[in-house]
Structure formats: C-alpha cells, structure tokens
Write a protein that holds these residues in place. Structure first.
Motif, short mmCIF file in Angstrom:
data_model
loop_
_atom_site.label_atom_id
_atom_site.label_comp_id
_atom_site.label_asym_id
_atom_site.label_seq_id
_atom_site.Cartn_x
_atom_site.Cartn_y
_atom_site.Cartn_z
N LEU A 132 3.26 0.97 0.80
CA LEU A 132 3.52 2.56 0.33
C LEU A 132 3.59 2.17 -1.49
CD1 LEU A 132 7.17 1.79 1.82
CD2 LEU A 132 6.35 3.37 2.01
N LYS A 133 3.25 0.99 -2.23
CA LYS A 133 2.69 1.07 -3.53
C LYS A 133 1.48 1.63 -3.75
CE LYS A 133 6.00 -2.53 -4.40
NZ LYS A 133 6.27 -4.20 -5.41
N THR A 134 0.35 2.05 -2.70
CA THR A 134 -0.65 2.04 -2.80
C THR A 134 -0.57 4.00 -2.38
OG1 THR A 134 -1.18 1.60 -0.65
CG2 THR A 134 -1.50 0.35 -2.53
N GLY A 137 5.31 -4.19 9.20
CA GLY A 137 5.48 -5.48 9.08
C GLY A 137 5.57 -5.35 7.75
N PRO A 138 5.45 -6.68 7.62
CA PRO A 138 5.69 -7.79 5.78
C PRO A 138 4.68 -6.46 4.70
CG PRO A 138 5.79 -9.06 7.34
CD PRO A 138 5.61 -7.65 8.07
N ASN A 139 3.70 -5.87 5.42
CA ASN A 139 2.77 -5.21 4.69
C ASN A 139 3.23 -3.60 4.13
OD1 ASN A 139 -0.50 -4.93 3.83
ND2 ASN A 139 -0.45 -3.28 5.23
N ALA A 140 4.15 -3.23 4.93
CA ALA A 140 4.70 -1.61 4.82
C ALA A 140 5.54 -1.57 3.29
CB ALA A 140 6.02 -1.61 5.63
N VAL A 141 5.10 -2.80 2.12
CA VAL A 141 5.86 -2.31 0.96
C VAL A 141 4.44 -2.54 -0.06
CG1 VAL A 141 6.51 -3.38 -0.94
CG2 VAL A 141 7.58 -3.59 1.07
N LEU A 188 10.77 4.58 -3.58
CA LEU A 188 11.83 3.63 -3.98
C LEU A 188 11.19 2.16 -3.92
CD1 LEU A 188 14.30 4.37 -1.15
CD2 LEU A 188 14.63 5.34 -3.68
N VAL A 189 9.85 2.40 -3.84
CA VAL A 189 9.40 0.68 -3.87
C VAL A 189 9.17 0.12 -5.33
CG1 VAL A 189 8.76 1.16 -1.43
CG2 VAL A 189 7.09 1.67 -2.98
N ASN A 190 9.18 0.71 -6.56
CA ASN A 190 8.35 0.21 -7.43
C ASN A 190 9.98 -0.14 -8.57
OD1 ASN A 190 5.83 1.30 -7.48
ND2 ASN A 190 6.28 3.07 -7.28
N PRO A 191 9.83 -0.68 -9.52
CA PRO A 191 10.87 -1.09 -9.85
C PRO A 191 11.33 0.35 -10.80
CG PRO A 191 9.16 -2.92 -10.16
CD PRO A 191 7.88 -1.46 -9.69
N LEU A 192 12.50 0.31 -10.52
CA LEU A 192 12.89 1.60 -11.27
C LEU A 192 14.57 1.43 -10.51
CD1 LEU A 192 13.50 3.23 -8.80
CD2 LEU A 192 11.79 3.82 -9.47
N LYS A 193 15.45 2.22 -11.58
CA LYS A 193 16.90 2.77 -11.61
C LYS A 193 16.89 3.66 -10.60
CE LYS A 193 21.37 3.24 -12.94
NZ LYS A 193 22.37 1.28 -12.01
N ILE A 252 9.08 8.68 4.91
CA ILE A 252 8.45 7.21 4.49
C ILE A 252 8.33 8.01 3.04
CG2 ILE A 252 6.39 6.18 4.22
CD1 ILE A 252 5.63 6.86 7.50
N SER A 253 8.03 9.36 2.83
CA SER A 253 8.33 9.80 1.20
C SER A 253 9.01 9.31 0.61
CB SER A 253 7.53 11.76 1.43
OG SER A 253 9.03 12.07 2.31
N GLN A 254 10.13 9.14 1.42
CA GLN A 254 11.32 9.01 0.30
C GLN A 254 11.04 7.45 -0.35
OE1 GLN A 254 15.41 10.34 0.26
NE2 GLN A 254 15.97 7.92 0.39
#
Length: 205
Positions: A202-204, A195-199, A20-25, A14-16
């Motif tokens: 992660l963002k919080t 489920g769909p709340n996972a992203v 990965l979930v924020n807008p980036l390259k 999960i730490s990785q």
C-alpha cells in the motif's frame, strides 16, 4: 502532520487503505447521510467466477411524500435473512486457498457471528479489526458534525463511491489465471493474498 477525512465503509476498498497507511491524523466521517451505491454496505471480492458483490441488507425508512435523508450512523441492519453467514461462507469459498486466509481467519470470523443492530457499529468494528490485522496504528477520531467543505484537510470521502473505477498496481490474486487481475477490490483481497506484506504494498502505490 497531514490530516485526512474518510468515510466509514464495510471493510473498504484498497484505494481507501492506500490513504490510511502513512503516518497522519485520520478523521472518520460519522455524521453524513446514508447513500446507496456505496461501500457503506457492500464489498467486492474475487470469487471463482470473477468479481462478486456482497451486500448488507438494511432497514429502509417508510416511504413518504417528502424525501427524508437518513443519517448513516442511524441505519439499522436487516438481520432477518442471515446475511452474515452468507458473507462469511462466500469469503471462505473465495479465499480459503489464498496464502494468508487461515492466518487472519480467527480475527475476522467473530465479526460474522456477533449480531449488530446498526451498520455504523459493524463497519466501525470492521475498520478497527482490519487495522489490527495490518498492524497499522493510526491516530484517528470520528467526526462530531458534518462539514461539506472542510479546510486544511484532505477530503477522501469520495472513495466511498462504489461506482468509481480506480486502477491500482497488480498483485497475485487467487483466480487471476482465470479472469485476470481485478483492481480495487475489498481490502480483504489484498490482506488474504499479500498478508504482512500488504502494508508495504500500500505504501508503494
């Protein structure tokens, strides 16, 4: 735009995915050497008896007097012991009562039916499948050469180290009442439970 560099694990902790979930390259390392005790060929899940490790068997190079480093992208999987069947049965046993296992089952199960020759190819498909499940659209590329100290890029390749202990915020896990919360398991643990709340979770973090 922020750029990061990550290793390519078996699904990944999960730490990785937090990175990965924020807008980036995103650059995914392809040219490193294979190392033991990493998430390249293992995941940790939450089973009925607590934390459970699932390992992908690999074919090791013949022993020589001189230590030879094997490129990660060239590591071959040892499919003789039918590990895919064992791993999928373990995942079903651990998560079939979770809120969202059935929701993602059809997307994930083909990964455990197709025979893969190399660890890299399997892990690549695992990453791309999980990103689809999370509905995360990343701008990512695979590296073409190894750079030990990249400049102007956030290097998160250390997150591949399975020995690292990382504390993360809690969410409800299937067997939490038995063994308490277990932090930083495989991303599938978060996916099946949130489920769909996972992203959003992660963002919080």
């Amino acid at each position: 735009m922020k750029e990061i560099l990550v290793s390519l694990p078996y699904f990944g902790p999960i730490s990785q995915f937090k990175e990965l979930v924020n807008p980036l390259k995103v650059w995914v390392e392809k040219e490193d050497n294979f190392q033991k005790q990493t998430y390249r060929n293992r995941i940790y899940i939450y089973g009925a008896n607590g934390k459970l490790s699932l390992n992908i068997p690999i074919k090791h190079l013949p022993k020589t007097k001189v230590k030879v480093h094997q490129k990660y992208s060239e590591v071959k999987i040892d499919n003789d012991d039918k590990w895919q069947s064992v791993h999928w049965k373990s995942l079903k046993s651990a998560y079939q009562t979770s809120p969202f296992f059935e929701f993602y089952e059809d997307e994930l199960s083909p990964l455990f039916r197709k025979e893969y020759l190399t660890l890299y190819e399997f892990n690549r498909d695992c990453l791309e499948t999980v990103l689809e499940c999370l509905q995360v659209d990343l701008d990512f590329e695979y590296t073409s050469e190894y750079n030990k100290q990249p400049e102007k890029i956030a290097d998160h390749r250390n997150l591949i180290n399975a020995k690292s202990r990382i504390s993360l915020p809690e969410y409800i896990q299937v067997f939490q009442e038995k063994h308490g919360f277990i932090s930083n398991l495989c991303i599938l643990d978060l996916l099946f439970n949130e489920g769909p709340n996972a992203v959003a979770f992660l963002k919080t973090m």
